[in-house]
Design a protein around this motif. Structure first.
Motif, PDB file in Angstrom:
ATOM      1  N   ILE A 194       2.240   6.647  -6.889  1.00  0.00           N
ATOM      2  CA  ILE A 194       1.206   7.477  -7.506  1.00  0.00           C
ATOM      3  C   ILE A 194       1.434   8.946  -7.149  1.00  0.00           C
ATOM      4  O   ILE A 194       1.346   9.829  -8.006  1.00  0.00           O
ATOM      5  CB  ILE A 194      -0.215   7.013  -7.075  1.00  0.00           C
ATOM      6  CG1 ILE A 194      -0.476   5.605  -7.611  1.00  0.00           C
ATOM      7  CG2 ILE A 194      -1.273   7.972  -7.590  1.00  0.00           C
ATOM      8  CD1 ILE A 194      -1.819   5.025  -7.235  1.00  0.00           C
TER       9      ILE A 194
ATOM     10  N   LEU B 218       0.825  -1.204   0.000  1.00  0.00           N
ATOM     11  CA  LEU B 218       0.000   0.000   0.000  1.00  0.00           C
ATOM     12  C   LEU B 218       0.866   1.263   0.000  1.00  0.00           C
ATOM     13  O   LEU B 218       0.634   2.199  -0.773  1.00  0.00           O
ATOM     14  CB  LEU B 218      -0.915  -0.013   1.233  1.00  0.00           C
ATOM     15  CG  LEU B 218      -1.608   1.288   1.608  1.00  0.00           C
ATOM     16  CD1 LEU B 218      -2.602   1.702   0.537  1.00  0.00           C
ATOM     17  CD2 LEU B 218      -2.332   1.147   2.946  1.00  0.00           C
TER      18      LEU B 218
ATOM     19  N   ALA C  59      -6.702  -2.271  -1.702  1.00  0.00           N
ATOM     20  CA  ALA C  59      -5.807  -1.258  -1.144  1.00  0.00           C
ATOM     21  C   ALA C  59      -5.493  -0.207  -2.204  1.00  0.00           C
ATOM     22  O   ALA C  59      -5.470   1.001  -1.928  1.00  0.00           O
ATOM     23  CB  ALA C  59      -4.526  -1.906  -0.629  1.00  0.00           C
ATOM     24  N   ALA C  60      -5.279  -0.664  -3.453  1.00  0.00           N
ATOM     25  CA  ALA C  60      -4.986   0.278  -4.541  1.00  0.00           C
ATOM     26  C   ALA C  60      -6.180   1.203  -4.781  1.00  0.00           C
ATOM     27  O   ALA C  60      -6.015   2.418  -4.977  1.00  0.00           O
ATOM     28  CB  ALA C  60      -4.625  -0.481  -5.805  1.00  0.00           C
TER      29      ALA C  60
ATOM     30  N   VAL D 197      -6.304   3.858  -2.248  1.00  0.00           N
ATOM     31  CA  VAL D 197      -5.371   4.957  -2.478  1.00  0.00           C
ATOM     32  C   VAL D 197      -6.067   6.104  -3.229  1.00  0.00           C
ATOM     33  O   VAL D 197      -5.780   7.281  -2.983  1.00  0.00           O
ATOM     34  CB  VAL D 197      -4.112   4.461  -3.235  1.00  0.00           C
ATOM     35  CG1 VAL D 197      -3.236   5.622  -3.673  1.00  0.00           C
ATOM     36  CG2 VAL D 197      -3.309   3.517  -2.352  1.00  0.00           C
TER      37      VAL D 197
ATOM     38  N   LEU E 296      -6.000   9.890  -2.235  1.00  0.00           N
ATOM     39  CA  LEU E 296      -5.527  10.999  -3.067  1.00  0.00           C
ATOM     40  C   LEU E 296      -6.538  12.140  -3.051  1.00  0.00           C
ATOM     41  O   LEU E 296      -6.166  13.317  -3.069  1.00  0.00           O
ATOM     42  CB  LEU E 296      -5.295  10.522  -4.505  1.00  0.00           C
ATOM     43  CG  LEU E 296      -4.074   9.616  -4.697  1.00  0.00           C
ATOM     44  CD1 LEU E 296      -4.110   8.959  -6.068  1.00  0.00           C
ATOM     45  CD2 LEU E 296      -2.781  10.411  -4.517  1.00  0.00           C
TER      46      LEU E 296
ATOM     47  N   ILE F 167       2.519   1.623  -3.459  1.00  0.00           N
ATOM     48  CA  ILE F 167       1.551   2.076  -4.472  1.00  0.00           C
ATOM     49  C   ILE F 167       1.246   3.560  -4.258  1.00  0.00           C
ATOM     50  O   ILE F 167       1.303   4.369  -5.193  1.00  0.00           O
ATOM     51  CB  ILE F 167       0.233   1.258  -4.395  1.00  0.00           C
ATOM     52  CG1 ILE F 167       0.495  -0.216  -4.735  1.00  0.00           C
ATOM     53  CG2 ILE F 167      -0.818   1.834  -5.330  1.00  0.00           C
ATOM     54  CD1 ILE F 167      -0.690  -1.136  -4.460  1.00  0.00           C
ATOM     55  N   ALA F 168       0.951   3.920  -3.007  1.00  0.00           N
ATOM     56  CA  ALA F 168       0.574   5.305  -2.713  1.00  0.00           C
ATOM     57  C   ALA F 168       1.725   6.251  -3.072  1.00  0.00           C
ATOM     58  O   ALA F 168       1.520   7.306  -3.695  1.00  0.00           O
ATOM     59  CB  ALA F 168       0.202   5.455  -1.238  1.00  0.00           C
TER      60      ALA F 168
ATOM     61  N   THR G 257      -4.993  -6.617  -2.215  1.00  0.00           N
ATOM     62  CA  THR G 257      -4.091  -5.647  -2.832  1.00  0.00           C
ATOM     63  C   THR G 257      -4.868  -4.710  -3.763  1.00  0.00           C
ATOM     64  O   THR G 257      -4.671  -3.496  -3.751  1.00  0.00           O
ATOM     65  CB  THR G 257      -2.980  -6.373  -3.616  1.00  0.00           C
ATOM     66  OG1 THR G 257      -2.414  -7.353  -2.773  1.00  0.00           O
ATOM     67  CG2 THR G 257      -1.900  -5.406  -4.054  1.00  0.00           C
TER      68      THR G 257
END
Lengths: 199, 187
Positions: A121, A114, B23-24, B27, B31, A117-118, B20
């Motif tokens: 990005i 996580l 979780a993505a 995100v 954001l 990925i965060a 997973t």
């Protein structure tokens, strides 16, 4: 038509608006209570969130992950007890150990991924972020710690409710929603402070 | 002997990809929060509402989803607007959302006062923000639940396995976005 008539009372009983509302309300109220507690911690985090850009990005996923992993663990254990695979009087059991370690491994791996990925990005979008090793360390340690605490809470809740003749399936959901949010946010907050030298 | 579906490897292999992916998706909600961080830090009372906004859409969706898929399996519900059982479920979800999100507003204001989290927003503002975004979120959650239940069912998938992750993760994103837009409107 005759078929419809015989079905009618069953439908009315199952799908009366009042019954649905009354059934669901206590659980929603409990979960509201847990979320508000988590919100209190988040509300006190404003400074931490300000000095640690990127941290806020992992919060929704951290909150959801807890429910996804430990809710599943709880229902797995509860199924095991119902099937007689697990002995309510015996915690030292290979099946139970497997289910718990699998959840902890999942939670460790996904927390780490996580952060990666965060961070990727954020960088792709040209956003400010704390260094990747800090973010990954924060989610990793927070993931493991809250994982251990939630494992203890969920396992105890399932075994205790089963021993007292309650259906653990009815208990797991509320227990995870109430404790999951509050523990994951608090631990994330403390670990973030610890890693960045705030404590 | 350890049963196959209680082996560590099997459990992880079955759940890890979905976790997973979720979780993505999470995100994305994160954001959106990051983009609006300035407003959130300026009005910390809004931070207090975030876990509720993240969780409650999913909770409402979960209740509706499990009832709808059970009823589909039992053959009680057909996914048409005239179906009484479906309609009652939707009405009940909206009633629950109205009560819960009103309570959220009424409860968070005094808490933010007592704990000194912030006092820029009045109790009316917080309740209006919570209730308005809550109702919109619940309407979106209802639509998401029905659409994903319908699609799973027509594609031969068991809605019990598919609908919940889809609804909870997507209603998160919608929840955060709508919450922010509603908050801006009432601030």
């Amino acid at each position: 038509m005759s078929n419809k008539k015989t079905q009618q009372p069953q439908i009315d009983e199952l799908f009366q608006i009042k019954k649905i509302v009354l059934d669901a309300f206590p659980i929603l109220l409990l979960s509201l209570f847990g979320s508000i507690l988590a919100g209190i911690v988040l509300g006190g985090m404003e400074n931490t969130l300000e000095i640690l850009p990127g941290l806020i990005v992992v919060i929704p996923a951290m909150l959801d992950m807890r429910g996804n992993i430990y809710g599943a663990l709880g229902s797995r254990i509860s199924t095991g007890l119902h099937q007689g695979l697990l002995d309510p009087a015996q915690l030292n059991d290979q099946h139970l150990r497997n289910a718990i370690t699998a959840s902890l491994i999942n939670s460790t791996l996904v927390s780490f991924l996580l952060a990666i990925i965060a961070w990727l990005i954020l960088k792709t979008l040209n956003q400010q972020a704390i260094p990747i090793h800090q973010l990954a360390l924060i989610t990793l340690i927070a993931g493991i710690l809250s994982g251990i605490i939630l494992t203890i809470i969920v396992t105890t809740a399932v075994y205790q409710s089963y021993k007292r003749g309650l259906n653990p399936d009815d208990i797991v959901g509320p227990v995870v929603t109430v404790t999951g949010d509050i523990f994951s946010i608090t631990i994330l907050f403390l670990v973030a402070k610890l890693i960045t030298g705030g404590i | 002997m350890v049963l196959e579906n209680w082996k560590r490897r099997t459990i992880i292999k079955e759940t890890f990809p979905l976790l997973t992916a979720l979780a993505a998706v999470g995100v994305i909600s994160g954001l959106i929060l990051e983009a609006y961080k300035k407003t959130l830090i300026q009005y910390p009372q809004l931070l207090l509402l975030i876990p509720v906004m993240i969780g409650m859409g999913g909770n409402l969706g979960a209740i509706l989803a499990s009832r709808t898929s059970t009823a589909l399996h039992l053959g009680i519900i057909e996914l048409t607007p005239k179906n009484k059982a479906l309609r009652n479920n939707i009405i009940a979800t909206i009633i629950l959302a109205t009560i819960i999100f009103t309570l959220t507003g009424i409860l968070t204001h005094p808490i933010s006062q007592i704990l000194n989290i912030g006092n820029q927003l009045s109790i009316t503002q917080i309740t209006l923000i919570s209730l308005t975004s809550g109702i919109i979120i619940s309407l979106i959650t209802i639509a998401l639940t029905i659409i994903s239940t319908y699609l799973s069912y027509t594609h031969g998938l068991d809605p019990d396995n598919t609908v919940l992750p889809i609804v909870t993760s997507l209603s998160d994103i919608a929840g955060i976005l709508i919450f922010y837009l509603t908050a801006l409107y009432f601030i």
